[in-house]
Design a protein around this motif. Structure first.
Motif, PDB file in Angstrom:
ATOM      1  N   GLU A 131       0.841  -1.203   0.000  1.00 37.93           N
ATOM      2  CA  GLU A 131       0.000   0.000   0.000  1.00 37.93           C
ATOM      3  C   GLU A 131       0.874   1.249   0.000  1.00 37.93           C
ATOM      4  O   GLU A 131       0.570   2.239  -0.673  1.00 37.93           O
ATOM      5  N   GLU A 132       1.983   1.189   0.730  1.00 39.28           N
ATOM      6  CA  GLU A 132       2.885   2.342   0.775  1.00 39.28           C
ATOM      7  C   GLU A 132       3.499   2.607  -0.601  1.00 39.28           C
ATOM      8  O   GLU A 132       3.672   3.759  -1.018  1.00 39.28           O
ATOM      9  N   GLU A 133       3.837   1.525  -1.327  1.00 43.06           N
ATOM     10  CA  GLU A 133       4.436   1.689  -2.653  1.00 43.06           C
ATOM     11  C   GLU A 133       3.419   2.222  -3.656  1.00 43.06           C
ATOM     12  O   GLU A 133       3.768   3.017  -4.540  1.00 43.06           O
ATOM     13  N   ILE A 134       2.163   1.793  -3.531  1.00 40.53           N
ATOM     14  CA  ILE A 134       1.119   2.367  -4.386  1.00 40.53           C
ATOM     15  C   ILE A 134       1.032   3.864  -4.147  1.00 40.53           C
ATOM     16  O   ILE A 134       0.946   4.664  -5.085  1.00 40.53           O
ATOM     17  N   ASP A 135       1.066   4.240  -2.870  1.00 38.27           N
ATOM     18  CA  ASP A 135       0.959   5.659  -2.545  1.00 38.27           C
ATOM     19  C   ASP A 135       2.152   6.432  -3.122  1.00 38.27           C
ATOM     20  O   ASP A 135       1.999   7.539  -3.628  1.00 38.27           O
ATOM     21  N   ILE A 187       2.141  11.150  -8.494  1.00 39.06           N
ATOM     22  CA  ILE A 187       2.655  11.146  -9.871  1.00 39.06           C
ATOM     23  C   ILE A 187       3.981  11.893  -9.901  1.00 39.06           C
ATOM     24  O   ILE A 187       4.059  13.056  -9.528  1.00 39.06           O
ATOM     25  N   ALA A 188       5.008  11.172 -10.319  1.00 37.77           N
ATOM     26  CA  ALA A 188       6.330  11.778 -10.425  1.00 37.77           C
ATOM     27  C   ALA A 188       6.619  12.581  -9.173  1.00 37.77           C
ATOM     28  O   ALA A 188       6.717  13.788  -9.200  1.00 37.77           O
ATOM     29  N   PHE A 189       6.700  11.863  -8.057  1.00 36.92           N
ATOM     30  CA  PHE A 189       6.624  12.487  -6.741  1.00 36.92           C
ATOM     31  C   PHE A 189       7.640  13.592  -6.509  1.00 36.92           C
ATOM     32  O   PHE A 189       7.498  14.365  -5.591  1.00 36.92           O
ATOM     33  N   SER A 190       8.682  13.671  -7.317  1.00 27.55           N
ATOM     34  CA  SER A 190       9.626  14.782  -7.138  1.00 27.55           C
ATOM     35  C   SER A 190       9.281  15.904  -8.116  1.00 27.55           C
ATOM     36  O   SER A 190       9.266  15.705  -9.309  1.00 27.55           O
ATOM     37  N   GLY A 191       9.005  17.055  -7.570  1.00 25.76           N
ATOM     38  CA  GLY A 191       8.782  18.222  -8.412  1.00 25.76           C
ATOM     39  C   GLY A 191       7.430  18.283  -9.085  1.00 25.76           C
ATOM     40  O   GLY A 191       7.283  18.957 -10.097  1.00 25.76           O
ATOM     41  N   VAL A 192       6.400  17.620  -8.540  1.00 30.19           N
ATOM     42  CA  VAL A 192       5.114  17.582  -9.231  1.00 30.19           C
ATOM     43  C   VAL A 192       4.466  18.942  -9.352  1.00 30.19           C
ATOM     44  O   VAL A 192       3.726  19.203 -10.294  1.00 30.19           O
ATOM     45  N   THR A 193       4.741  19.818  -8.431  1.00 30.52           N
ATOM     46  CA  THR A 193       4.046  21.107  -8.451  1.00 30.52           C
ATOM     47  C   THR A 193       4.415  21.956  -9.656  1.00 30.52           C
ATOM     48  O   THR A 193       3.694  22.867 -10.023  1.00 30.52           O
ATOM     49  N   GLU A 194       5.533  21.671 -10.254  1.00 28.98           N
ATOM     50  CA  GLU A 194       5.984  22.496 -11.365  1.00 28.98           C
ATOM     51  C   GLU A 194       5.732  21.873 -12.733  1.00 28.98           C
ATOM     52  O   GLU A 194       5.847  22.546 -13.749  1.00 28.98           O
ATOM     53  N   PHE A 195       5.394  20.586 -12.760  1.00 28.47           N
ATOM     54  CA  PHE A 195       5.505  19.898 -14.047  1.00 28.47           C
ATOM     55  C   PHE A 195       4.516  20.375 -15.097  1.00 28.47           C
ATOM     56  O   PHE A 195       4.869  20.526 -16.261  1.00 28.47           O
ATOM     57  N   TRP A 229       5.827  -9.006  -2.955  1.00 28.28           N
ATOM     58  CA  TRP A 229       6.602 -10.226  -2.707  1.00 28.28           C
ATOM     59  C   TRP A 229       7.121 -10.295  -1.273  1.00 28.28           C
ATOM     60  O   TRP A 229       7.510 -11.346  -0.785  1.00 28.28           O
ATOM     61  N   LYS A 230       7.127  -9.134  -0.612  1.00 32.39           N
ATOM     62  CA  LYS A 230       7.692  -9.067   0.737  1.00 32.39           C
ATOM     63  C   LYS A 230       6.849  -9.881   1.718  1.00 32.39           C
ATOM     64  O   LYS A 230       5.615  -9.893   1.639  1.00 32.39           O
ATOM     65  N   GLU A 231       7.534 -10.530   2.606  1.00 29.42           N
ATOM     66  CA  GLU A 231       6.864 -11.419   3.570  1.00 29.42           C
ATOM     67  C   GLU A 231       5.877 -10.630   4.426  1.00 29.42           C
ATOM     68  O   GLU A 231       6.154  -9.520   4.881  1.00 29.42           O
ATOM     69  N   GLY A 232       4.700 -11.214   4.606  1.00 30.44           N
ATOM     70  CA  GLY A 232       3.674 -10.591   5.438  1.00 30.44           C
ATOM     71  C   GLY A 232       2.837  -9.551   4.729  1.00 30.44           C
ATOM     72  O   GLY A 232       1.971  -8.924   5.344  1.00 30.44           O
ATOM     73  N   LYS A 286      -6.260  -3.145  -3.247  1.00 36.54           N
ATOM     74  CA  LYS A 286      -6.911  -2.770  -4.507  1.00 36.54           C
ATOM     75  C   LYS A 286      -6.948  -1.248  -4.594  1.00 36.54           C
ATOM     76  O   LYS A 286      -7.421  -0.578  -3.674  1.00 36.54           O
ATOM     77  N   TRP A 287      -6.446  -0.739  -5.696  1.00 34.91           N
ATOM     78  CA  TRP A 287      -6.469   0.701  -5.972  1.00 34.91           C
ATOM     79  C   TRP A 287      -7.390   0.928  -7.156  1.00 34.91           C
ATOM     80  O   TRP A 287      -7.372   0.177  -8.135  1.00 34.91           O
ATOM     81  N   SER A 288      -8.223   1.958  -7.078  1.00 33.41           N
ATOM     82  CA  SER A 288      -9.100   2.259  -8.214  1.00 33.41           C
ATOM     83  C   SER A 288      -9.219   3.762  -8.401  1.00 33.41           C
ATOM     84  O   SER A 288      -9.135   4.534  -7.436  1.00 33.41           O
ATOM     85  N   CYS A 289      -9.408   4.133  -9.658  1.00 34.31           N
ATOM     86  CA  CYS A 289      -9.516   5.552  -9.997  1.00 34.31           C
ATOM     87  C   CYS A 289     -10.376   5.670 -11.247  1.00 34.31           C
ATOM     88  O   CYS A 289     -10.246   4.862 -12.178  1.00 34.31           O
ATOM     89  N   ASP A 290     -11.255   6.664 -11.278  1.00 37.35           N
ATOM     90  CA  ASP A 290     -12.169   6.809 -12.411  1.00 37.35           C
ATOM     91  C   ASP A 290     -11.745   7.899 -13.385  1.00 37.35           C
ATOM     92  O   ASP A 290     -12.547   8.398 -14.172  1.00 37.35           O
ATOM     93  N   GLY A 291     -10.486   8.278 -13.348  1.00 39.80           N
ATOM     94  CA  GLY A 291     -10.000   9.280 -14.300  1.00 39.80           C
ATOM     95  C   GLY A 291     -10.041  10.683 -13.759  1.00 39.80           C
ATOM     96  O   GLY A 291      -9.724  11.628 -14.473  1.00 39.80           O
ATOM     97  N   SER A 292     -10.422  10.799 -12.495  1.00 40.15           N
ATOM     98  CA  SER A 292     -10.329  12.090 -11.814  1.00 40.15           C
ATOM     99  C   SER A 292      -9.190  11.962 -10.803  1.00 40.15           C
ATOM    100  O   SER A 292      -8.694  10.861 -10.563  1.00 40.15           O
ATOM    101  N   PRO A 293      -8.780  13.053 -10.183  1.00 37.70           N
ATOM    102  CA  PRO A 293      -7.705  12.921  -9.190  1.00 37.70           C
ATOM    103  C   PRO A 293      -8.091  12.066  -7.982  1.00 37.70           C
ATOM    104  O   PRO A 293      -7.214  11.658  -7.221  1.00 37.70           O
ATOM    105  N   ALA A 294      -9.381  11.781  -7.809  1.00 36.75           N
ATOM    106  CA  ALA A 294      -9.810  10.991  -6.648  1.00 36.75           C
ATOM    107  C   ALA A 294      -9.502   9.516  -6.851  1.00 36.75           C
ATOM    108  O   ALA A 294      -9.668   8.981  -7.948  1.00 36.75           O
ATOM    109  N   TYR A 295      -9.048   8.847  -5.788  1.00 36.13           N
ATOM    110  CA  TYR A 295      -8.780   7.414  -5.862  1.00 36.13           C
ATOM    111  C   TYR A 295      -9.258   6.744  -4.577  1.00 36.13           C
ATOM    112  O   TYR A 295      -9.545   7.408  -3.571  1.00 36.13           O
TER     113      TYR A 295
END
Length: 684
Positions: free
Chosen positions: A83-87, A93-101, A137-140, A145-154
């Motif tokens: 879940e952390e990796e999904i986040d 999105i492109a977590f570095s520098g997103v405010t400028e892209f 793959w990590k133990e434990g 499930k992640w879902s998004c309908d094409g808006s910024p909401a997920y």
């Protein structure tokens, strides 16, 4: 359940992705499948390092189509995500520098991939909703499930999944239902994923049973995980390369030969380039080289990586070091790309030189098919001539091959003109120019055969490279004038005889579409032909070059200009002149006498007024000049008409003209029929 907004500072991210970020919608499938392959390869790497200790099991990536639900699912057994990796990788999105892209790249979306990992988001080009069901793959780890309908909401929720890996489920939107067609989907997988390094399955193989195709239990694997270019050349045989070529181009003739590229410094590049048999059209053969990035198909538009002249080749190039834009479809300007282009040119040149040195006879046998690539390189690549001059060949009219240096040595003593220029004679068609070739050979000259698409366009470049050299087609002039050894013999005819003889033939020259004829008289010797048609080398060359260079289209619009050369030394030409003089002298002499008088009068009038200013010339003088010029014009027309009426009835004149036209393939239709009838009558 977790809800949130994808980490961007604007709600315009998805319209940008849908409309601007990707140039071609269909690449969503390539991005999804290659992501699944990447995840699987990462698991294999972890296993090799001993970090993942379980059995790898079946690593096949599966693409499933559900037409009823309107979904395409891409499943893998790779490393999966927590879940952390999904986040981290999906929500941010492109977590570095997103405010400028968005602001930074709003005018040039194609640059984004160099800074942001947006491959996954190509799915929203065709989907109204996307779901990810994944388990790390990590133990434990637990499935999420992640879902998004094409808006910024997920939304993120718990899910059920037995094994590690990911399922990406695309709910195709109404505008893109064509992607739910099995044949289209399979075609895209074959296009983009044919050589991915992990097996990719799309449905099951089918067999014919009870009058219809039915599924079997065997997976339909659409890719070859170890394509030929990934293998060591020393382990491969000729048949391996030919078989792979048939896989790439099922309908093509067998290639001439191939070059296996394999370099890891200063960049990574592998591939196989094939020299195909090019028949006639340059354009139809382009865009046959396929560019891959880690075995993922990118594009067949390889200009920029492959030098222009080598875009005629077929084959594959694979390099992870070629910078690509977000859609992986357009190459960015980059110094590394230039290095790769230079390397490929050098590699191809070295290989051609090696083949030439190892087996010249086999190289000569391939030359007629091969030379279009060499000529194209000489024309388009500034430094290619210096690489190619040692293995480029000339072929003469007898089918013998020579290197440039060998041929220069052959003709150096016999084909220099009076100014020391070395004259290279050439023909473009053995049959059509046979008599001209024969005349040159009888003179002791050698004639080259330039019958390839780009042979003639290369001439100008070769003239620049060769010292004091000129190329001349064998029908550009009479044989004695092709290589001017000394001053041309003077014609012994008087001016009025030359003019009348010229007028006799000029009046009877045919009116051909896009062709003009100019009659001239030369002293060619008693043994040479009475008439011959030539075409100026420079003018013809300009017209031929206009077919390849748009800036020279002016020349292409001009009619072909031919010279009908009359040999004043030949008995038939002498007979025509004598008969014309005899038949016309009674009528022509008084006209010519009066014409000389009027021309003398005009010369006197011009001399009288030449030093006067326009306003000083009297009206009487102006009228006198106008009247005299009118009389001269009338006398010339009268003379031309007399000559034309006579020539119209002269069988020998028509026969000589038609013979010259026939020799050049210019006598056709009604004119040819008249010539045949006249020939039969003359035999009688």
């Amino acid at each position: 359940m977790q809800k949130g907004n994808i980490g961007v500072t604007t709600e315009n991210i998805f319209p940008v992705i849908k409309k601007f970020l990707y140039s071609d919608q269909e690449i969503f499938l390539r991005e999804m499948v290659s992501n699944a392959v990447d995840a699987t390869q990462k698991l294999k790497t972890l296993a090799e390092k001993g970090e993942y200790k379980e059995e790898l099991g079946d690593l096949t990536v599966r693409v499933n189509l559900d037409t009823e639900k309107g979904t395409i699912t891409i499943s893998d057994h790779g490393i999966g995500m927590t879940e952390e990796e999904i986040d981290k990788y999906i929500n941010q999105i492109a977590f570095s520098g997103v405010t400028e892209f968005l602001e930074k790249y709003k005018d040039n979306a194609n640059n984004i991939i160099g800074h942001f990992g947006l491959g996954f988001y190509s799915s929203f080009m065709v989907s109204k909703k996307v779901e990810i069901i994944t388990k790390s793959w990590k133990e434990g780890s637990k499935a999420v499930k992640w879902s998004c309908d094409g808006s910024p909401a997920y939304e993120i929720d718990d899910a059920e999944r037995a094994d590690h890996g990911s399922d990406i489920i695309l709910y195709i939107d109404d505008d893109n239902k064509d992607f739910l067609e099995k044949n289209k989907l399979e075609g895209l997988l074959n296009k983009y994923c044919k050589f991915l390094p992990i097996p990719v399955a799309f449905g099951k193989k089918t067999e014919w049973k009870d009058g219809k195709q039915v599924d079997t239990d065997e997976d339909n694997i659409i890719n070859n995980v170890e394509p030929l270019w990934t293998k060591t050349p020393s382990t491969l045989k000729d048949e391996d390369y030919k078989s792979f070529y048939r896989t790439l181009y099922p309908m093509q003739d067998e290639p001439l030969f191939w070059i296996h590229l394999n370099v890891d410094y200063p960049f990574n590049l592998t591939g196989i380039l094939y020299f195909p048999k090019v028949k006639n059209s340059l354009e139809l053969q382009k865009n046959k080289i396929q560019l891959y990035c880690n075995q993922v198909f990118v594009t067949d538009q390889v200009e920029g990586i492959v030098p222009e002249f080598l875009t005629l080749l077929h084959g594959v190039i694979d390099s992870p070091d070629i910078p690509l834009n977000v859609s992986r479809s357009y190459l960015q300007s980059d110094r590394e790309v230039k290095k790769i282009s230079t390397y490929i040119t050098k590699k191809v040149s070295d290989r051609l030189k090696a083949i030439f040195n190892e087996d010249r006879k086999a190289f000569e046998e391939k030359w007629d098919n091969l030379k279009i690539f060499i000529n194209y390189g000489i024309l388009t690549e500034e430094n290619f001539y210096d690489r190619a001059k040692d293995f480029s060949l000339f072929k003469d009219s007898e089918g013998k091959y020579f290197t440039f240096d060998e041929y220069k040595t052959l003709i150096e003593t016999t084909q220099k003109d009076k100014d020391g220029n070395l004259i290279y004679l050439y023909a473009t068609n053995l049959n059509e120019q046979y008599s001209y070739i024969k005349a040159a050979q009888d003179k002791g000259y050698s004639v080259l055969l330039f019958d390839g698409q780009l042979d003639v366009p290369c001439i100008q470049t070769l003239e620049q490279k060769f010292e004091k050299s000129r190329f001349t087609r064998v029908d550009a002039d009479t044989v004695d004038h092709l290589i001017q050894k000394d001053d041309a013999p003077k014609c012994t005819l008087a001016d009025n005889e030359r003019d009348n003889l010229t007028a006799v033939f000029q009046s009877q020259m045919p009116k051909l579409e896009k062709a003009e004829f100019l009659v001239e008289v030369n002293s060619l010797g008693e043994e040479q032909r009475p008439v011959v048609i030539t075409q100026n080398e420079w003018m013809r060359r300009m017209k031929e070059m206009s077919r390849y260079q748009s800036g020279m289209s002016f020349y292409g619009q001009m009619p072909d200009s031919f010279n009908l050369v009359l040999n004043s030394d030949h008995r038939l030409i002498k007979e025509v002149l004598n008969e014309a003089q005899s038949a016309l002298s009674a009528d022509l002499n008084p006209i010519e006498s009066e014409l000389k008088g009027q021309e003398a009068r005009m010369a006197a009038l011009n001399q009288k007024t030449e030093k006067k200013k326009p306003e000083e010339i009297t009206q009487e003088e102006k009228d006198d000049k106008t009247k005299t010029q009118s009389t001269i014009d009338d006398l010339k027309k009268k003379k031309e008409q007399l000559i034309s009426d006579y020539a119209q009835k002269n069988t020998i004149v028509h026969q000589l003209i038609d013979l010259a036209l026939l020799q050049n393939g210019m006598l056709k239709g009604e004119s040819l029929d008249k010539f045949l009838k006249r020939s039969f009558d003359l035999i009688k």
